[in-house]
Design an enzyme around this catalytic site. Sequence first.
Site, mmCIF file in Angstrom:
data_model
loop_
_atom_site.group_PDB
_atom_site.id
_atom_site.type_symbol
_atom_site.label_atom_id
_atom_site.label_comp_id
_atom_site.label_asym_id
_atom_site.label_seq_id
_atom_site.Cartn_x
_atom_site.Cartn_y
_atom_site.Cartn_z
ATOM 1 N N MET A 79 0.821 -1.208 0.000
ATOM 2 C CA MET A 79 0.000 0.000 0.000
ATOM 3 C C MET A 79 0.860 1.266 0.000
ATOM 4 O O MET A 79 2.070 1.215 0.239
ATOM 5 C CB MET A 79 -0.924 -0.015 1.224
ATOM 6 C CG MET A 79 -1.908 -1.177 1.218
ATOM 7 S SD MET A 79 -2.923 -1.271 2.708
ATOM 8 C CE MET A 79 -3.943 0.196 2.533
ATOM 9 N N HIS A 80 0.209 2.390 -0.276
ATOM 10 C CA HIS A 80 0.745 3.743 -0.085
ATOM 11 C C HIS A 80 1.748 4.210 -1.138
ATOM 12 O O HIS A 80 2.074 5.400 -1.179
ATOM 13 C CB HIS A 80 1.427 3.899 1.289
ATOM 14 C CG HIS A 80 0.703 3.299 2.436
ATOM 15 N ND1 HIS A 80 -0.567 3.701 2.801
ATOM 16 C CD2 HIS A 80 1.047 2.309 3.308
ATOM 17 C CE1 HIS A 80 -0.953 2.999 3.854
ATOM 18 N NE2 HIS A 80 -0.013 2.149 4.168
ATOM 19 N N ASP A 236 -2.644 -5.070 0.451
ATOM 20 C CA ASP A 236 -2.210 -6.381 0.935
ATOM 21 C C ASP A 236 -2.806 -6.748 2.287
ATOM 22 O O ASP A 236 -3.066 -7.932 2.554
ATOM 23 C CB ASP A 236 -0.688 -6.490 0.960
ATOM 24 C CG ASP A 236 -0.003 -5.363 1.728
ATOM 25 O OD1 ASP A 236 -0.693 -4.500 2.330
ATOM 26 O OD2 ASP A 236 1.242 -5.324 1.733
#
Length: 488
Positions: A79-80, A236
Site C-alpha cells: 500500500m501507499h 495487501d
Amino acid sequence: MFLGIDVGTSAVKALLIDDNSVTIAEADVPLSVSNPHPFWSEQNPTDWWDATCQSIDKLKSENPVALAATRAIGLSGQMHGATLLDANDAPLRPAILWNDGRAKRECDELDAALPDLGQCAGVATMPGMTAPKLIWLQKHEPDVFAKIKTVLLPKDFIRLCLTGEKVTEMSDAAGTLWLDEESRCWNPAAVAASGLSMDQLPKLVEGSSVTGTIRGELATRWNMKPGVIVAGGGGDAATGGIGVGAVRHGDGFISLGTSSQIFVASDKYRPRPEELLHSFAHAIPAQWFQMAVLLNGASCLSWAANLLGEKDISALLARTEHQHRAPSDVIFLPYLNGERTPHNDPYARGVFFGLGSDTTREMMVQSVLEGVAFALSDAQSRLHAAGTHCDLPGVIGGGARSRYWIQLIANIMGTPLARYEGATKGPAFGAARLGRLALTKEAVEDVCQKPAIDEVIEPDMAHYSTYQPRFAKFKRIYSALREEFTPT
C-alpha cells in the site's frame, strides 16, 4: 481457475486457485528496494510489471492447462506507494514506498491545513502515506510534479498494464489519506491540500467489482481465453483478510510478512487516529477494519540472518530454539525502517542493547524474535485501548512457518494464536478470491471461508510473567532514544 497477483515489496507472487479454493500453482519473482538517501525507499514500477510477467510466464511453463483455464484475476499489493505517470502513462520516477520516511515535515503541514483529516482518513498523518509524498515532490522535485498526469498505487499500475484502465479500490485508496473512509469516496479537500486535482486520481470501485479485461496480446501470450476479467482487488492487508476469512466483525489475524500487522474486521467505520491505529475500508462492500501497523516483521529475521552470514534460516531458528533457556539478556528494537503503531516515528532505527563478549549469534537471533513480539504487544495495547479485541487471531505470512516464533509471540502477548493450513499463501490467495467474487457474484461468506486450524498455541503464562520486565525495559529503551533518532 482464478489468478491472484500480489505486488509485494520483496517479490511479486502469482497464485492459481480452483473453484474449491485449492491452490494449484504459484510462482514468485524477487524484487529489490533502492535506498538512495537515508529514510528513502523506492522501487521502479517497470520492475513490478517485469516481475508480474515473469511470474505468470512461470505458471504457463509449469502449469499451462491450469493457467489457460483462468477466468478472473484479482490484484493485491503493497500500500501507499506513490506511482507517478506522465501524459503517456510512463513512470516519471521510481515509486516512493510505504516505508519511506522523507515526508515528516510535510505531514505537519498537512495537519496544519486539515486538522480533522485523521477522523476522515481513518489514520493519523504519517510519512508512509501517499499524500505527504506528493507535497514533498511539489517542493523538492517541481519539474517531476508538474508532469504528473495520474497517481496510481502499486497494484493499480499492474492493472493499467493488464487492462489499460486507471482504477483503484477502497482498501488501497484508504492508505492515501485522500479517501473519506465512511462514505467510501475521494475527499476533495485532502486531494487539493496535496496539490492535486481530482482528475489526477483513478476511478474508485469495490474490491469485488470488475475493472476491465486483459489485453488481447496478453491473453495470447498466456494462452488465456479472451475476456478474462480483472477485479478491483485490495491492499495487501485487506487481501490477507480475505484470504483467511476475516470478513465478519471481530475476525482478525496477525501478519508476519516484510512488515507486521494486527488486523480486526469491523462492521462499522471506527476511527481512532489518536491511538495511531489504521481504520480503513475493507476490500468488500460495507465493511471496514482496524489495524495496528508495524513497519518491521519477518524482514528483521532475514536481515539478521544475512548480517550473521546465515543462509539457512530454518537451521538458524532450530539452533536458536534448542539453546533458548530464558528471555534473552539482549534486547532488540526492531525499528529498522522506522515505526507506525504505536510511535509514528519514521526516524526510529534498530538497536541491540546489552551485547556482551559472551553474546552468541543464537542469542542475537532470539532477541530479534522477541523484539518483534514486543513490538506486536506494544501495538496490541493500542487496539485494546480502542476497545478492539479478537479472540483467536491466526498468524499468516512468512513468519508463520516457525512454530517457535509463534509460541514466543503468544507468550509475550499473553494471547492464544492459531496456526492455519496454508498460512503462508498470504494476500495473493485473497486476491484470487476477489477475482472469483467479481466473476461469480457469489456471497462473500460462501467464498471467503476461514482455513482449517492446524493448531491453537496457548500462551505459557509463567513465561508471560517472566517477559513483562523485559517488555517494560524494551519500551524504556525506545523512550530514552527517541530524541537521539531524530536527525539534526
